[in-house]
Design a protein around this motif. Structure first.
Motif, short mmCIF file in Angstrom:
data_model
loop_
_atom_site.label_atom_id
_atom_site.label_comp_id
_atom_site.label_asym_id
_atom_site.label_seq_id
_atom_site.Cartn_x
_atom_site.Cartn_y
_atom_site.Cartn_z
N CYS A 128 0.76 -0.99 -0.03
CA CYS A 128 0.03 0.07 -0.38
C CYS A 128 0.86 1.33 0.17
O CYS A 128 1.96 1.35 0.68
CB CYS A 128 -1.34 -0.02 0.63
N SER A 129 0.02 2.42 -0.89
CA SER A 129 0.99 3.68 -0.91
C SER A 129 0.42 4.52 -0.15
O SER A 129 1.42 5.63 0.23
CB SER A 129 1.60 4.10 -2.59
N THR A 130 -0.96 4.47 -0.38
CA THR A 130 -1.77 5.45 0.23
C THR A 130 -2.38 5.50 1.66
O THR A 130 -2.81 4.55 1.93
CB THR A 130 -2.82 6.36 -0.75
N LEU A 131 -2.99 6.86 1.63
CA LEU A 131 -4.65 6.29 2.97
C LEU A 131 -5.92 6.55 2.21
O LEU A 131 -7.00 6.83 2.77
CB LEU A 131 -4.29 7.56 3.79
N GLU A 132 -5.96 5.93 0.49
CA GLU A 132 -7.06 5.55 0.08
C GLU A 132 -8.17 4.69 0.18
O GLU A 132 -7.31 3.61 0.24
CB GLU A 132 -6.42 6.23 -1.28
N ARG A 133 -9.72 4.95 0.72
CA ARG A 133 -10.44 3.66 1.45
C ARG A 133 -9.64 2.73 -0.68
O ARG A 133 -10.29 1.57 0.27
CB ARG A 133 -11.93 4.39 0.87
N GLN A 134 -9.80 2.60 -1.50
CA GLN A 134 -10.01 1.66 -2.71
C GLN A 134 -8.61 1.15 -2.37
O GLN A 134 -8.45 0.69 -3.15
CB GLN A 134 -9.85 2.71 -3.82
N GLU A 135 -7.87 1.26 -1.76
CA GLU A 135 -6.76 0.52 -1.55
C GLU A 135 -6.71 -0.08 -0.58
O GLU A 135 -6.05 -1.70 -0.38
CB GLU A 135 -5.20 1.51 -1.15
N TYR A 136 -7.64 -0.21 -0.03
CA TYR A 136 -7.85 -1.55 1.53
C TYR A 136 -9.31 -2.60 0.53
O TYR A 136 -9.92 -1.61 0.64
CB TYR A 136 -7.85 -0.88 2.36
N ASN A 137 -9.08 -3.73 1.01
CA ASN A 137 -10.43 -4.76 0.76
C ASN A 137 -10.97 -5.19 1.56
O ASN A 137 -11.51 -5.99 2.05
CB ASN A 137 -9.95 -5.91 0.03
N TYR A 138 -10.41 -5.17 3.34
CA TYR A 138 -10.42 -5.73 4.12
C TYR A 138 -10.89 -4.89 5.05
O TYR A 138 -9.65 -3.67 5.69
CB TYR A 138 -9.63 -6.90 4.80
N TRP A 139 -12.23 -4.22 5.89
CA TRP A 139 -12.61 -3.53 6.45
C TRP A 139 -13.62 -4.22 8.16
O TRP A 139 -14.03 -5.28 7.91
CB TRP A 139 -13.57 -2.71 5.96
N GLY A 140 -12.77 -3.48 8.80
CA GLY A 140 -13.37 -4.14 10.18
C GLY A 140 -14.80 -3.47 10.42
O GLY A 140 -15.60 -2.17 9.84
N GLN A 141 -15.57 -3.60 11.41
CA GLN A 141 -17.42 -2.93 11.78
C GLN A 141 -17.07 -1.90 12.90
O GLN A 141 -17.90 -0.95 12.55
CB GLN A 141 -17.92 -4.29 13.02
N GLY A 142 -15.90 -1.16 12.98
CA GLY A 142 -15.63 0.29 13.19
C GLY A 142 -16.17 0.43 14.86
O GLY A 142 -16.79 -0.87 15.78
N THR A 143 -15.30 0.89 15.59
CA THR A 143 -15.42 1.18 17.07
C THR A 143 -15.45 2.81 17.46
O THR A 143 -14.86 3.55 16.81
CB THR A 143 -13.86 0.76 17.64
N GLN A 144 -16.91 2.67 18.20
CA GLN A 144 -16.70 4.20 18.33
C GLN A 144 -16.12 5.15 20.20
O GLN A 144 -15.16 4.55 19.81
CB GLN A 144 -18.69 4.90 18.58
N VAL A 145 -14.92 6.35 18.98
CA VAL A 145 -14.84 7.43 20.26
C VAL A 145 -15.04 8.37 20.41
O VAL A 145 -15.74 9.50 18.88
CB VAL A 145 -13.00 7.70 19.02
N THR A 146 -15.89 8.95 21.42
CA THR A 146 -16.37 10.89 21.72
C THR A 146 -15.85 10.89 22.83
O THR A 146 -14.65 10.94 23.95
CB THR A 146 -17.26 9.44 22.33
N VAL A 147 -15.22 12.29 22.08
CA VAL A 147 -14.26 12.94 22.79
C VAL A 147 -14.78 14.26 23.22
O VAL A 147 -15.66 15.28 22.59
CB VAL A 147 -12.98 13.51 21.80
N SER A 148 -15.39 14.33 24.58
CA SER A 148 -16.10 15.17 24.59
C SER A 148 -15.31 16.78 24.96
O SER A 148 -13.93 16.56 26.26
CB SER A 148 -16.80 15.42 26.12
N SER A 149 -15.15 18.03 25.77
CA SER A 149 -14.84 19.43 26.11
C SER A 149 -14.98 19.46 27.55
O SER A 149 -15.79 18.82 28.07
CB SER A 149 -15.19 20.29 24.29
#
Length: 120
Positions: A99-120
């Protein structure tokens, strides 16, 4: 097909830290972290090649650190000095190819995601 499972998300106050983990079912040449805030495009944050070469987005350079443990097929993202604008769902991504970049199309496998919440 490689399975990716993220963990480590949560809520934190501004200035705090979190460490995300991503457990993969197999080794992949390239792994990265992305995030998506409500109403915004998915943004590439950092990527790491198998031998450790890294790349960061300007928005997180000097605050976030990506690393990987190849023996455990695990990817990490250490996030320091968190800001409210870092609030998003964070995704782990991977690909078998170089991989060369941070473009989504370079990555075929993805996780489901995890929420990060930052409060002020």
């Amino acid at each position: 097909q490689v399975q990716l499972v993220e963990s480590g998300g949560g809520s934190v106050q501004a200035g705090g830290s979190l460490r995300l983990s991503c457990a993969a079912s197999a080794y992949t040449a390239c792994m990265g972290w992305f995030r998506q805030a409500p109403g915004k495009e998915r943004e590439g944050l950092a990527r790491i090649r198998g031998y450790g070469n890294t790349m960061y987005a300007d928005s997180v350079r000097d605050r976030f650190t990506i690393s990987r443990d190849n023996a455990k097929f695990t990817l990490y993202l250490q996030m320091n000095s968190l800001k409210p604008e870092d609030t998003a769902i964070y995704y782990c991504a991977a690909d078998d190819r170089f991989c060369s970049t941070l473009e989504r199309q370079e990555y075929n496998y993805w996780g489901q995601g995890t929420q990060v919440t930052v409060s002020s």
